[in-house]
Design a protein around this motif. Structure first.
Motif, short mmCIF file in Angstrom:
data_model
loop_
_atom_site.label_atom_id
_atom_site.label_comp_id
_atom_site.label_asym_id
_atom_site.label_seq_id
_atom_site.Cartn_x
_atom_site.Cartn_y
_atom_site.Cartn_z
N THR A 159 -5.07 -7.30 -67.17
CA THR A 159 -5.08 -5.84 -67.12
C THR A 159 -5.21 -5.33 -65.69
O THR A 159 -4.47 -4.44 -65.24
N ILE A 160 -6.15 -5.90 -64.95
CA ILE A 160 -6.37 -5.50 -63.56
C ILE A 160 -5.15 -5.83 -62.71
O ILE A 160 -4.73 -5.03 -61.86
N ALA A 161 -4.59 -7.01 -62.93
CA ALA A 161 -3.40 -7.41 -62.16
C ALA A 161 -2.24 -6.45 -62.42
O ALA A 161 -1.52 -6.07 -61.49
N LEU A 162 -2.06 -6.04 -63.67
CA LEU A 162 -0.96 -5.13 -63.99
C LEU A 162 -1.17 -3.76 -63.33
O LEU A 162 -0.24 -3.19 -62.75
N PHE A 163 -2.39 -3.24 -63.39
CA PHE A 163 -2.69 -1.97 -62.72
C PHE A 163 -2.39 -2.06 -61.23
O PHE A 163 -1.78 -1.17 -60.64
N SER A 164 -2.84 -3.14 -60.61
CA SER A 164 -2.66 -3.30 -59.17
C SER A 164 -1.19 -3.48 -58.81
O SER A 164 -0.72 -2.91 -57.82
N MET A 165 -0.47 -4.26 -59.59
CA MET A 165 0.95 -4.49 -59.32
C MET A 165 1.74 -3.19 -59.40
O MET A 165 2.57 -2.91 -58.53
N VAL A 166 1.50 -2.41 -60.44
CA VAL A 166 2.21 -1.14 -60.59
C VAL A 166 1.89 -0.20 -59.45
O VAL A 166 2.77 0.49 -58.91
N PHE A 167 0.61 -0.16 -59.04
CA PHE A 167 0.21 0.71 -57.93
C PHE A 167 0.95 0.33 -56.65
O PHE A 167 1.53 1.19 -55.98
N HIS A 168 0.93 -0.94 -56.30
CA HIS A 168 1.56 -1.37 -55.04
C HIS A 168 3.07 -1.23 -55.09
O HIS A 168 3.69 -0.85 -54.10
N TRP A 169 3.68 -1.56 -56.22
CA TRP A 169 5.14 -1.51 -56.30
C TRP A 169 5.67 -0.08 -56.26
O TRP A 169 6.71 0.18 -55.65
N ASN A 170 4.95 0.85 -56.87
CA ASN A 170 5.43 2.23 -56.97
C ASN A 170 4.92 3.14 -55.86
O ASN A 170 5.35 4.29 -55.77
N SER A 171 4.01 2.66 -55.03
CA SER A 171 3.44 3.52 -54.00
C SER A 171 4.46 3.76 -52.89
O SER A 171 5.03 2.83 -52.33
N TRP A 172 4.68 5.03 -52.56
CA TRP A 172 5.68 5.39 -51.55
C TRP A 172 5.10 6.26 -50.43
O TRP A 172 5.57 6.20 -49.30
N PHE A 173 4.06 7.03 -50.73
CA PHE A 173 3.58 8.00 -49.76
C PHE A 173 2.97 7.33 -48.53
O PHE A 173 3.16 7.79 -47.40
N ASP A 174 2.23 6.24 -48.73
CA ASP A 174 1.60 5.57 -47.59
C ASP A 174 2.64 4.99 -46.64
O ASP A 174 2.44 4.98 -45.42
N GLY A 175 3.77 4.52 -47.18
CA GLY A 175 4.82 4.01 -46.31
C GLY A 175 5.40 5.10 -45.42
O GLY A 175 5.62 4.90 -44.22
N LEU A 176 5.64 6.28 -45.99
CA LEU A 176 6.16 7.40 -45.20
C LEU A 176 5.12 7.89 -44.20
O LEU A 176 5.48 8.36 -43.10
N LEU A 177 3.85 7.81 -44.55
CA LEU A 177 2.80 8.39 -43.72
C LEU A 177 2.42 7.49 -42.55
O LEU A 177 2.20 7.97 -41.44
N TYR A 178 2.37 6.20 -42.78
CA TYR A 178 1.82 5.29 -41.77
C TYR A 178 2.87 4.45 -41.04
O TYR A 178 2.54 3.78 -40.06
#
Length: 292
Positions: free
Chosen positions: A199-218
């Motif tokens: 469960t934790i791995a799935l939450f973390s994987m989805v977060f990292h794979w779908n995260s876009w704002f930090d890439g644009l920001l940093y």
């Protein structure tokens, strides 16, 4: 029994029908995107594509796969997801294990628990966080995508509740046999915690794979973007500088079909992984949530 009553049967039929309807509403957009990605330029530009490709074509996928910036963004996202998920799991285990102990064993447990909860509710805001990232020299670094999200308080709380449901006798037996806390954690607790880990791995994987704002920001250069940030610039901001096309390609390709192909490729990894973790997901969410 209550499940044999007419009221329950009506509710069950209504519940199943509602879930089927919601499932169809979630699946149809994905099927449409897939159909557009396999359609010809003229059909896609004229909005003639429904749930089936019109004038089947693979040109959009050929263009996408031959784009080095797109392939590099996939590689960045894969590395980020693997390292980020592994680091999150490790930190979650190490934090949840001591916090799952009683106050008689870990006297400061309540203090640390409230610190975790406080950080989940309150934060310094975007500007102070950005300044911290600058001060520790993580700007334009791959690690800026991994380290800031390494500690997730919700996942720590989820894991410690699961650990608290494990019989104390198992830990006591391991300690009597000479095992230390680290050995008890990795040899006793984790092997029987697969539902919660999945469960934790799935939450973390989805977060990292779908995260876009930090890439644009940093990150300053598009070539360093993860896949979600790359797709955001191409599809939402309409920045086509990384998707240059020759005149010949423009005759065969529509930007709509290329975008659809990129979206489907971006969604495919999570769609592939999720079925293998689904059997653990619901169990991991509920185990440890009820105490007697």
């Amino acid at each position: 029994m209550y499940h044999k009553t007419t009221t329950y049967r009506i509710f069950n039929v209504f519940n199943i029908g509602l879930l089927v309807l919601l499932s169809i509403m979630c699946i149809i957009p994905l099927i449409h995107v897939l159909a557009v990605s396999f359609s010809a330029k003229s059909a896609a530009d004229a909005n003639l594509v429904g749930l089936w490709p019109v004038q089947f074509s693979l040109e959009a996928y050929k263009k996408t796969i031959n784009n080095p910036i797109f392939l590099h963004s996939i590689w960045v996202s894969v590395c980020r997801t693997v390292l980020g998920t592994g680091l999150t799991l490790l930190i979650t285990f190490l934090a949840a294990y001591p916090l799952s102990k009683e106050t008689s064993v870990f006297r400061s447990r309540n203090v640390y628990s409230w610190l975790f909860v406080f950080s989940m509710i309150f934060n310094g805001g975007l500007v102070p966080f950005y300044m911290v990232i600058q001060k520790i020299h993580l700007m334009d670094s791959f690690w800026v995508l991994v380290l800031p999200g390494a500690v997730n308080t919700f996942l720590v709380i989820l894991m410690l509740n699961f650990f608290r449901g494990i019989p104390k006798e198992m830990e006591e037996a391991a300690l009597i046999d000479g095992a230390g806390h680290f050995r008890t954690l990795f040899r006793i607790y984790l092997p029987i915690s697969m539902p919660s880990i999945a469960t934790i791995a799935l939450f973390s994987m989805v977060f990292h794979w779908n995260s876009w704002f930090d890439g644009l920001l940093y990150l300053s250069h598009a070539k360093d973007y993860p896949l979600a940030a790359f797709l955001q610039t191409v599809i939402i901001q309409k920045d086509m500088s990384s998707m240059s096309m020759s005149p010949k390609e423009m005759e065969l390709l529509s930007q709509t079909t290329v975008n659809a192909a990129q979206i489907f490729i971006g969604a495919a990894p999570i769609l592939i992984v999720y079925p293998f973790l689904q059997k653990y997901f619901v169990k991991g969410m509920t185990l440890g949530s009820v105490k007697e």
